[in-house]
Motif scaffolding. Structure first.
Motif, mmCIF file in Angstrom:
data_model
loop_
_atom_site.group_PDB
_atom_site.id
_atom_site.type_symbol
_atom_site.label_atom_id
_atom_site.label_comp_id
_atom_site.label_asym_id
_atom_site.label_seq_id
_atom_site.Cartn_x
_atom_site.Cartn_y
_atom_site.Cartn_z
ATOM 1 N N GLN A 136 104.246 46.973 5.995
ATOM 2 C CA GLN A 136 103.408 45.813 6.382
ATOM 3 C C GLN A 136 103.309 45.562 7.729
ATOM 4 O OE1 GLN A 136 104.871 43.003 2.740
ATOM 5 N NE2 GLN A 136 103.552 42.127 4.003
ATOM 6 N N ILE A 137 104.419 45.749 8.519
ATOM 7 C CA ILE A 137 104.134 45.625 10.149
ATOM 8 C C ILE A 137 103.181 46.700 10.557
ATOM 9 C CG2 ILE A 137 105.573 45.594 12.014
ATOM 10 C CD1 ILE A 137 107.630 44.240 11.047
ATOM 11 N N SER A 138 103.558 47.965 10.055
ATOM 12 C CA SER A 138 102.678 48.990 10.479
ATOM 13 C C SER A 138 101.228 48.746 10.298
ATOM 14 C CB SER A 138 103.265 50.333 9.973
ATOM 15 O OG SER A 138 102.768 50.416 8.608
ATOM 16 N N ASN A 139 100.865 47.951 9.286
ATOM 17 C CA ASN A 139 99.362 47.775 9.001
ATOM 18 C C ASN A 139 98.827 46.705 9.853
ATOM 19 O OD1 ASN A 139 99.343 49.546 6.616
ATOM 20 N ND2 ASN A 139 100.166 47.738 5.489
ATOM 21 N N LEU A 140 99.596 46.133 10.654
ATOM 22 C CA LEU A 140 98.794 45.306 11.757
ATOM 23 C C LEU A 140 98.346 46.134 13.112
ATOM 24 C CD1 LEU A 140 102.098 42.844 12.237
ATOM 25 C CD2 LEU A 140 99.779 42.228 11.281
ATOM 26 N N LYS A 141 97.279 45.633 13.256
ATOM 27 C CA LYS A 141 96.527 46.260 14.412
ATOM 28 C C LYS A 141 97.239 45.933 15.667
ATOM 29 C CE LYS A 141 92.029 46.543 11.762
ATOM 30 N NZ LYS A 141 92.408 47.893 11.787
ATOM 31 N N ASN A 142 97.052 46.518 16.757
ATOM 32 C CA ASN A 142 97.557 46.283 18.143
ATOM 33 C C ASN A 142 97.085 44.741 18.796
ATOM 34 O OD1 ASN A 142 99.342 48.259 18.476
ATOM 35 N ND2 ASN A 142 97.937 49.720 19.463
ATOM 36 N N PHE A 143 95.976 44.325 18.310
ATOM 37 C CA PHE A 143 95.415 43.261 18.792
ATOM 38 C C PHE A 143 96.254 41.977 18.062
ATOM 39 C CE2 PHE A 143 92.257 43.113 15.710
ATOM 40 C CZ PHE A 143 92.090 41.730 15.085
ATOM 41 N N HIS A 144 96.503 42.265 16.853
ATOM 42 C CA HIS A 144 97.311 41.209 15.860
ATOM 43 C C HIS A 144 98.598 41.422 16.532
ATOM 44 C CE1 HIS A 144 94.755 42.678 12.350
ATOM 45 N NE2 HIS A 144 94.158 41.580 12.879
ATOM 46 N N SER A 165 113.163 39.646 16.931
ATOM 47 C CA SER A 165 112.552 39.781 18.117
ATOM 48 C C SER A 165 111.389 40.101 18.442
ATOM 49 C CB SER A 165 113.601 40.795 18.878
ATOM 50 O OG SER A 165 113.413 42.001 18.101
ATOM 51 N N ILE A 166 110.764 39.970 19.672
ATOM 52 C CA ILE A 166 109.484 40.319 19.709
ATOM 53 C C ILE A 166 109.434 41.782 19.607
ATOM 54 C CG2 ILE A 166 107.643 40.389 21.491
ATOM 55 C CD1 ILE A 166 108.247 37.568 20.381
ATOM 56 N N ILE A 167 108.283 42.486 19.109
ATOM 57 C CA ILE A 167 108.169 43.734 18.892
ATOM 58 C C ILE A 167 107.039 44.409 19.773
ATOM 59 C CG2 ILE A 167 108.758 43.576 16.441
ATOM 60 C CD1 ILE A 167 105.862 43.980 15.671
ATOM 61 N N ASN A 168 106.981 45.640 19.993
ATOM 62 C CA ASN A 168 106.168 46.339 20.935
ATOM 63 C C ASN A 168 104.892 46.760 19.984
ATOM 64 O OD1 ASN A 168 107.919 46.359 23.194
ATOM 65 N ND2 ASN A 168 108.893 48.076 22.325
ATOM 66 N N GLU A 169 103.751 46.845 20.831
ATOM 67 C CA GLU A 169 102.603 47.500 19.877
ATOM 68 C C GLU A 169 102.807 48.801 19.523
ATOM 69 O OE1 GLU A 169 99.219 46.973 22.379
ATOM 70 O OE2 GLU A 169 99.767 45.054 23.217
ATOM 71 N N HIS A 170 102.138 49.143 18.653
ATOM 72 C CA HIS A 170 102.049 50.568 18.046
ATOM 73 C C HIS A 170 101.811 51.484 18.843
ATOM 74 C CE1 HIS A 170 102.628 48.803 14.173
ATOM 75 N NE2 HIS A 170 101.636 47.980 14.085
ATOM 76 N N SER A 171 102.306 52.882 19.094
ATOM 77 C CA SER A 171 101.912 53.901 19.587
ATOM 78 C C SER A 171 101.170 54.776 18.804
ATOM 79 C CB SER A 171 103.051 54.774 20.181
ATOM 80 O OG SER A 171 103.819 55.363 19.065
ATOM 81 N N ASP A 172 100.479 55.898 19.094
ATOM 82 C CA ASP A 172 99.623 56.610 18.319
ATOM 83 C C ASP A 172 100.715 57.113 17.170
ATOM 84 O OD1 ASP A 172 97.296 56.295 19.489
ATOM 85 O OD2 ASP A 172 97.540 58.127 20.727
ATOM 86 N N ASP A 197 92.728 67.050 10.665
ATOM 87 C CA ASP A 197 94.157 66.902 10.871
ATOM 88 C C ASP A 197 94.204 65.396 11.339
ATOM 89 O OD1 ASP A 197 96.972 66.301 11.272
ATOM 90 O OD2 ASP A 197 97.253 68.334 11.989
ATOM 91 N N ILE A 198 94.900 64.478 10.609
ATOM 92 C CA ILE A 198 94.804 62.963 10.945
ATOM 93 C C ILE A 198 95.391 62.710 12.402
ATOM 94 C CG2 ILE A 198 97.153 62.320 9.877
ATOM 95 C CD1 ILE A 198 95.604 59.482 8.987
ATOM 96 N N SER A 199 96.587 63.485 12.708
ATOM 97 C CA SER A 199 97.283 63.786 13.850
ATOM 98 C C SER A 199 96.516 63.818 15.035
ATOM 99 C CB SER A 199 98.483 64.810 13.841
ATOM 100 O OG SER A 199 97.936 66.069 13.836
ATOM 101 N N LYS A 200 95.223 64.604 14.925
ATOM 102 C CA LYS A 200 94.387 64.620 15.818
ATOM 103 C C LYS A 200 93.437 63.550 16.370
ATOM 104 C CE LYS A 200 93.958 69.605 15.023
ATOM 105 N NZ LYS A 200 93.057 70.593 14.664
ATOM 106 N N ILE A 201 93.292 62.453 15.509
ATOM 107 C CA ILE A 201 92.659 61.261 15.711
ATOM 108 C C ILE A 201 93.351 60.422 16.805
ATOM 109 C CG2 ILE A 201 91.688 59.340 14.741
ATOM 110 C CD1 ILE A 201 91.824 60.727 11.998
ATOM 111 N N LYS A 202 92.616 59.972 17.998
ATOM 112 C CA LYS A 202 93.299 58.990 18.631
ATOM 113 C C LYS A 202 92.373 57.931 19.009
ATOM 114 C CE LYS A 202 96.155 62.430 20.117
ATOM 115 N NZ LYS A 202 97.535 62.262 20.031
ATOM 116 N N ASN A 203 93.264 56.761 19.288
ATOM 117 C CA ASN A 203 92.418 55.675 19.345
ATOM 118 C C ASN A 203 92.040 55.530 20.937
ATOM 119 O OD1 ASN A 203 92.915 54.111 17.135
ATOM 120 N ND2 ASN A 203 95.177 53.926 17.498
ATOM 121 N N LYS A 204 90.878 55.091 20.881
ATOM 122 C CA LYS A 204 90.211 55.035 22.301
ATOM 123 C C LYS A 204 90.224 53.531 22.822
ATOM 124 C CE LYS A 204 86.454 58.513 21.521
ATOM 125 N NZ LYS A 204 85.181 58.625 21.170
#
Length: 204
Positions: A136-144, A165-172, A197-204
């Motif tokens: 569920q935490i992985s489903n949160l977007k970074n702005f969330h 504790s406070i968590i960090n934003e997701h990395s790719d 390949d989904i691993s090639k997708i990068k967030n802009k």
């Protein structure tokens, strides 16, 4: 959802009631009933926020964050209520249910108490209780996460009290759960997913 008994028993020694608003009115309950005990439970605030957001996708993440923090704060105060009370976390219930069961059996003298998932729920495949925090935490977007961190940072003492504790934003690499809106934002056609390949997708 968990159940203590499969059916309602009017002759039971203990009656269980779990309406969420009751965390706001424990003193009224103490004034109304005799021999009252409270089972006080909280959950990882980020997983709780995701659960609320998933059920209410149009809700403001700021409102959700404030609600979650209010719940943690109120439950912290409820830990000091009089009575033969039991305090544990969602993570305890999922990761060591036998310990929670034993605590309830000994504290309230209930020999046949057991924790199990509500198998009547359409999405549950078995009666075992599973910890869904990471998913569920992985489903949160970074702005969330950024907005939640702003809110939770104002009350680190409350998070510390509960062991969170406070968590960090997701990395790719951490982002393993993508939604259709994620791909639309980065200009990727969802219909073409199976060709890449989904691993090639990068967030802009």
């Amino acid at each position: 959802q968990t159940c203590a008994l499969p059916i309602y028993n009017p002759n039971a020694k203990w009656k269980f009631e779990k309406s969420p608003p009751n965390i706001l009115r424990p003193h009224l309950i103490l004034e109304t009933f005799l021999n009252v005990s409270f089972i006080i439970m909280v959950r990882n605030p980020y997983a709780m926020a995701e659960s609320i957001l998933r059920a209410n996708p149009k809700a403001s993440i700021q409102d959700i964050g404030n609600h979650v923090l209010n719940c943690l704060t109120i439950q912290r105060k409820n830990c000091y209520l009089k009575g033969n009370n039991l305090i544990f976390k969602y993570e305890d219930m999922c990761d060591r249910p036998e310990w929670v069961e034993q605590q309830i059996k000994e504290k309230y003298n209930i020999d046949d108490f057991s924790l199990f998932a509500d198998t009547g729920h359409p999405k549950l495949k078995d009666k075992h209780i599973h910890n869904h925090n990471d998913i569920q935490i992985s489903n949160l977007k970074n702005f969330h996460i950024r907005e939640l961190n702003k809110i939770f940072s104002e009350a680190k003492d409350t998070l510390d009290f509960w062991g969170y504790s406070i968590i960090n934003e997701h990395s790719d690499k951490q982002r393993t759960h993508f939604t259709e809106s994620d791909f639309n934002v980065i200009g990727f056609d969802v219909k073409e997913l199976f060709e890449y390949d989904i691993s090639k997708i990068k967030n802009k």
